[in-house]
Design an enzyme around this catalytic site. Sequence first.
Site, PDB file in Angstrom:
ATOM      1  N   THR A   1       0.848  -1.304   0.070  1.00  0.00           N
ATOM      2  CA  THR A   1       0.095  -0.011   0.130  1.00  0.00           C
ATOM      3  C   THR A   1       0.858   1.294   0.084  1.00  0.00           C
ATOM      4  OG1 THR A   1      -1.375   1.349   1.241  1.00  0.00           O
ATOM      5  CG2 THR A   1      -0.100  -0.248   2.394  1.00  0.00           C
ATOM      6  N   ASP A   2       0.267   2.526  -0.458  1.00  0.00           N
ATOM      7  CA  ASP A   2       0.987   3.594  -0.393  1.00  0.00           C
ATOM      8  C   ASP A   2       1.366   4.142   1.126  1.00  0.00           C
ATOM      9  OD1 ASP A   2      -1.540   4.218   0.092  1.00  0.00           O
ATOM     10  OD2 ASP A   2      -1.601   5.942  -1.488  1.00  0.00           O
ATOM     11  N   GLU A   3       0.470   3.543   2.070  1.00  0.00           N
ATOM     12  CA  GLU A   3       0.644   4.076   3.305  1.00  0.00           C
ATOM     13  C   GLU A   3       1.905   3.685   3.817  1.00  0.00           C
ATOM     14  OE1 GLU A   3      -2.725   3.568   5.850  1.00  0.00           O
ATOM     15  OE2 GLU A   3      -4.304   3.815   4.143  1.00  0.00           O
TER      16      GLU A   3
ATOM     17  N   TYR B   1      -1.052  -0.601  11.174  1.00  0.00           N
ATOM     18  CA  TYR B   1      -1.431  -1.126  10.051  1.00  0.00           C
ATOM     19  C   TYR B   1      -0.292  -0.911   9.132  1.00  0.00           C
ATOM     20  CZ  TYR B   1      -3.223  -1.367   5.242  1.00  0.00           C
ATOM     21  OH  TYR B   1      -3.161  -1.712   3.844  1.00  0.00           O
TER      22      TYR B   1
ATOM     23  N   LYS C   1       2.410  -3.300   7.173  1.00  0.00           N
ATOM     24  CA  LYS C   1       2.633  -3.725   5.769  1.00  0.00           C
ATOM     25  C   LYS C   1       4.007  -3.242   5.440  1.00  0.00           C
ATOM     26  CE  LYS C   1      -0.092  -4.311   3.132  1.00  0.00           C
ATOM     27  NZ  LYS C   1      -0.802  -5.738   2.686  1.00  0.00           N
TER      28      LYS C   1
HETATM   29  P1  NAD Z   1      -9.973  -6.539   2.924  1.00  0.00           P
HETATM   30  O1  NAD Z   1      -9.908  -6.396   4.453  1.00  0.00           O
HETATM   31  O2  NAD Z   1     -11.449  -6.277   2.229  1.00  0.00           O
HETATM   32  O3  NAD Z   1      -9.767  -8.141   2.757  1.00  0.00           O
HETATM   33  C1  NAD Z   1      -8.946  -8.819   3.458  1.00  0.00           C
HETATM   34  C2  NAD Z   1      -9.273 -10.148   3.144  1.00  0.00           C
HETATM   35  O4  NAD Z   1      -8.040 -11.133   3.715  1.00  0.00           O
HETATM   36  C3  NAD Z   1     -10.486 -10.884   3.941  1.00  0.00           C
HETATM   37  O5  NAD Z   1     -11.276 -11.599   2.959  1.00  0.00           O
HETATM   38  C4  NAD Z   1      -9.984 -11.765   5.121  1.00  0.00           C
HETATM   39  O6  NAD Z   1     -10.899 -12.616   5.341  1.00  0.00           O
HETATM   40  C5  NAD Z   1      -8.601 -12.143   4.607  1.00  0.00           C
HETATM   41  N1  NAD Z   1      -7.612 -12.515   5.792  1.00  0.00           N
HETATM   42  C6  NAD Z   1      -7.357 -11.869   6.541  1.00  0.00           C
HETATM   43  N2  NAD Z   1      -6.456 -12.565   7.590  1.00  0.00           N
HETATM   44  C7  NAD Z   1      -6.340 -13.736   6.978  1.00  0.00           C
HETATM   45  C8  NAD Z   1      -5.483 -14.742   7.287  1.00  0.00           C
HETATM   46  N3  NAD Z   1      -4.851 -14.743   8.211  1.00  0.00           N
HETATM   47  N4  NAD Z   1      -5.346 -15.953   6.503  1.00  0.00           N
HETATM   48  C9  NAD Z   1      -6.021 -15.966   5.209  1.00  0.00           C
HETATM   49  N5  NAD Z   1      -7.002 -14.828   5.034  1.00  0.00           N
HETATM   50  C10 NAD Z   1      -7.013 -13.624   5.858  1.00  0.00           C
HETATM   51  O7  NAD Z   1      -8.935  -5.790   2.466  1.00  0.00           O
HETATM   52  P2  NAD Z   1      -8.882  -5.162   0.945  1.00  0.00           P
HETATM   53  O8  NAD Z   1      -9.160  -3.929   1.178  1.00  0.00           O
HETATM   54  O9  NAD Z   1      -9.230  -6.188   0.006  1.00  0.00           O
HETATM   55  O10 NAD Z   1      -7.346  -5.191   0.608  1.00  0.00           O
HETATM   56  C11 NAD Z   1      -6.269  -6.283   0.231  1.00  0.00           C
HETATM   57  C12 NAD Z   1      -4.811  -6.101   0.255  1.00  0.00           C
HETATM   58  O11 NAD Z   1      -4.852  -4.846  -0.372  1.00  0.00           O
HETATM   59  C13 NAD Z   1      -4.392  -5.728   1.596  1.00  0.00           C
HETATM   60  O12 NAD Z   1      -3.257  -6.313   1.772  1.00  0.00           O
HETATM   61  C14 NAD Z   1      -4.164  -4.269   1.839  1.00  0.00           C
HETATM   62  O13 NAD Z   1      -3.290  -3.888   2.529  1.00  0.00           O
HETATM   63  C15 NAD Z   1      -4.125  -3.802   0.329  1.00  0.00           C
HETATM   64  N6  NAD Z   1      -4.334  -2.468  -0.133  1.00  0.00           N
HETATM   65  C16 NAD Z   1      -5.844  -2.125   0.149  1.00  0.00           C
HETATM   66  C17 NAD Z   1      -6.096  -0.890  -0.383  1.00  0.00           C
HETATM   67  C18 NAD Z   1      -7.429  -0.220  -0.095  1.00  0.00           C
HETATM   68  O14 NAD Z   1      -7.674   0.771  -0.491  1.00  0.00           O
HETATM   69  N7  NAD Z   1      -8.321  -1.118   0.594  1.00  0.00           N
HETATM   70  C19 NAD Z   1      -5.267  -0.046  -1.040  1.00  0.00           C
HETATM   71  C20 NAD Z   1      -4.013  -0.707  -1.176  1.00  0.00           C
HETATM   72  C21 NAD Z   1      -3.518  -1.645  -0.734  1.00  0.00           C
HETATM   73  O1  TDX Z   2     -15.579   7.443   9.318  1.00  0.00           O
HETATM   74  C1  TDX Z   2     -14.418   7.733   8.744  1.00  0.00           C
HETATM   75  N1  TDX Z   2     -14.363   9.111   8.368  1.00  0.00           N
HETATM   76  C2  TDX Z   2     -13.313   9.555   7.799  1.00  0.00           C
HETATM   77  O2  TDX Z   2     -13.315  10.816   7.829  1.00  0.00           O
HETATM   78  C3  TDX Z   2     -13.556   6.975   7.991  1.00  0.00           C
HETATM   79  C4  TDX Z   2     -13.588   5.309   7.991  1.00  0.00           C
HETATM   80  C5  TDX Z   2     -12.347   7.592   7.504  1.00  0.00           C
HETATM   81  N2  TDX Z   2     -12.419   8.758   7.273  1.00  0.00           N
HETATM   82  C6  TDX Z   2     -11.330   9.479   6.637  1.00  0.00           C
HETATM   83  C7  TDX Z   2      -9.908   8.820   7.040  1.00  0.00           C
HETATM   84  C8  TDX Z   2      -9.080   8.885   5.583  1.00  0.00           C
HETATM   85  O3  TDX Z   2      -8.450  10.102   5.633  1.00  0.00           O
HETATM   86  O4  TDX Z   2     -11.415   9.160   5.219  1.00  0.00           O
HETATM   87  C9  TDX Z   2     -10.011   8.637   4.735  1.00  0.00           C
HETATM   88  C10 TDX Z   2      -9.997   7.200   4.201  1.00  0.00           C
HETATM   89  O5  TDX Z   2     -10.193   6.488   5.352  1.00  0.00           O
HETATM   90  P1  TDX Z   2     -10.310   4.871   4.910  1.00  0.00           P
HETATM   91  O6  TDX Z   2     -11.178   4.320   4.035  1.00  0.00           O
HETATM   92  O7  TDX Z   2     -10.329   4.167   6.541  1.00  0.00           O
HETATM   93  O8  TDX Z   2      -8.816   4.627   4.087  1.00  0.00           O
HETATM   94  P2  TDX Z   2      -7.332   4.823   4.706  1.00  0.00           P
HETATM   95  O9  TDX Z   2      -7.086   4.975   5.980  1.00  0.00           O
HETATM   96  O10 TDX Z   2      -7.062   5.870   3.522  1.00  0.00           O
HETATM   97  O11 TDX Z   2      -6.492   3.478   4.117  1.00  0.00           O
HETATM   98  C11 TDX Z   2      -7.296   2.747   2.975  1.00  0.00           C
HETATM   99  O12 TDX Z   2      -6.559   3.034   2.011  1.00  0.00           O
HETATM  100  C12 TDX Z   2      -4.864   2.269   1.987  1.00  0.00           C
HETATM  101  C13 TDX Z   2      -7.268   1.151   3.096  1.00  0.00           C
HETATM  102  O13 TDX Z   2      -8.241   0.919   4.246  1.00  0.00           O
HETATM  103  C14 TDX Z   2      -6.025   0.645   3.561  1.00  0.00           C
HETATM  104  O14 TDX Z   2      -6.287  -0.983   3.492  1.00  0.00           O
HETATM  105  C15 TDX Z   2      -5.143   0.826   2.208  1.00  0.00           C
HETATM  106  O15 TDX Z   2      -3.840   0.312   2.524  1.00  0.00           O
END
Ligand code: NAD
Ligand code: TDX
Length: 339
Positions: free
Chosen positions: A126-128, A151, A155
């Site tokens: 992730t970019d984070e 988190y 990562k």
């Molecule tokens: P998510 O939380 O929706 O999904 C995570 C999945 O992993 C779930 O299905 C969960 O059951 C499974 N899981 C958790 N622990 C496990 C374990 N120990 N063994 C097997 N399965 C397990 O997450 P997401 O938003 O789909 O993110 C997927 C990946 O992408 C993550 O690695 C996250 O860091 C990365 N990512 C997410 C975002 C975003 O905006 N959501 C952006 C950049 C990177």
């Molecule tokens: O209730 C809220 N109110 C609010 O203002 C929530 C849930 C979030 N926020 C803000 C926090 C962040 O600035 O919105 C922005 C986005 O929040 P999230 O949806 O929680 O995302 P973020 O923290 O940016 O992280 C996401 O992007 C990078 C994903 O959850 C991560 O898994 C990924 O790595």
Amino acid sequence: MNLLVTGGAGFIGSNFIHYMFDKYKEEIKIVNIDNLTYAGNLENLRGIESKQNYFFVRGDICDKELIFNIIEQYSIDTIINFAAESHVDRSISDPSIFIKTNVMGTLSLLEAAKDKNIKKFVQISTDEVYGSLGEDGYFTEETPLAPNSPYSASKASADLLVRSYHETYGMNINITRCSNNYGPYHFPEKLIPLMITNALENKVLPVYGDGLNVRDWLHVSDHASAIDLVMRNGESGEVYNIGGHNERRNIDIVQLILENLDRPKTLIKYVEDRKGHDRRYAIDPTKLITKLGWNPNYTFDIGIKETIKWYLDNEDWWRRIKSGEYIEYYKNQYENSLI
Ligand code: NAD
Ligand code: TDX
């Protein structure tokens, strides 16, 4: 291609599986291992389960023996590691599971991959991991790692382990670092689906701090197309940033959602800020574009409208989620702020 996809019942993993079957049909085999945490949902894979070339295993990525057996049984040549605890707010209240899954889980996958001579290991990061930006500039692949939440620290730790397996054992790895995703099957604890579903329920929309934090949004199917390219053509050991230059302030996203749903701005409530809240993320995707020829398909204007429509059309999906253990989480996370 015989792929082991981890975390394929989550938001991005399930969208990736849909994308890959749409594109490659019978040419690929996908095994999805997921232990179905609160974020894992087999409903995200509607239409996939009946495929001859798809297999689901309920299991934990920390179980190295299981991974080892799956690789052998299904002749896996590529591992794509999506499985993770992914919600920043949860990591602030309880970090330990983030270390277990995101760090120890990745180590167990790497060990199994090494023992079985896997051809390619793709770590979905992730970019984070780069921390926070000021008003100017972008994250490039050379930006130093400076994670600010438990988190993102977990990562970043996983990324370093993956890198070390390339340097030490010569493993063919790639690490992708994408910006914030949005689209179908996004769990409603994250900003965009939380705001859409709360607005539909005429509930308060909780905006952290001053609402001026900036995120760089990419449609999940554009993330999937980038991962597909990296998996097939990525140079061994390289990191690829993924993003579509679509920076938005949180408050602007929230207002856009309210306008689209014809709901009043009075639903917005500014609440206590997230601890250690990163101010701005913005990805420079030049390397992915110039080296691998990637380009996103979606503009945000089209993507967000489609996504809002998806939540309108799939009310059963999100209402089932919001009626489960979610209620307890929501109370703990927001109750003090919203009263
Ligand atoms: P998510 O939380 O929706 O999904 C995570 C999945 O992993 C779930 O299905 C969960 O059951 C499974 N899981 C958790 N622990 C496990 C374990 N120990 N063994 C097997 N399965 C397990 O997450 P997401 O938003 O789909 O993110 C997927 C990946 O992408 C993550 O690695 C996250 O860091 C990365 N990512 C997410 C975002 C975003 O905006 N959501 C952006 C950049 C990177
Ligand atoms: O209730 C809220 N109110 C609010 O203002 C929530 C849930 C979030 N926020 C803000 C926090 C962040 O600035 O919105 C922005 C986005 O929040 P999230 O949806 O929680 O995302 P973020 O923290 O940016 O992280 C996401 O992007 C990078 C994903 O959850 C991560 O898994 C990924 O790595």
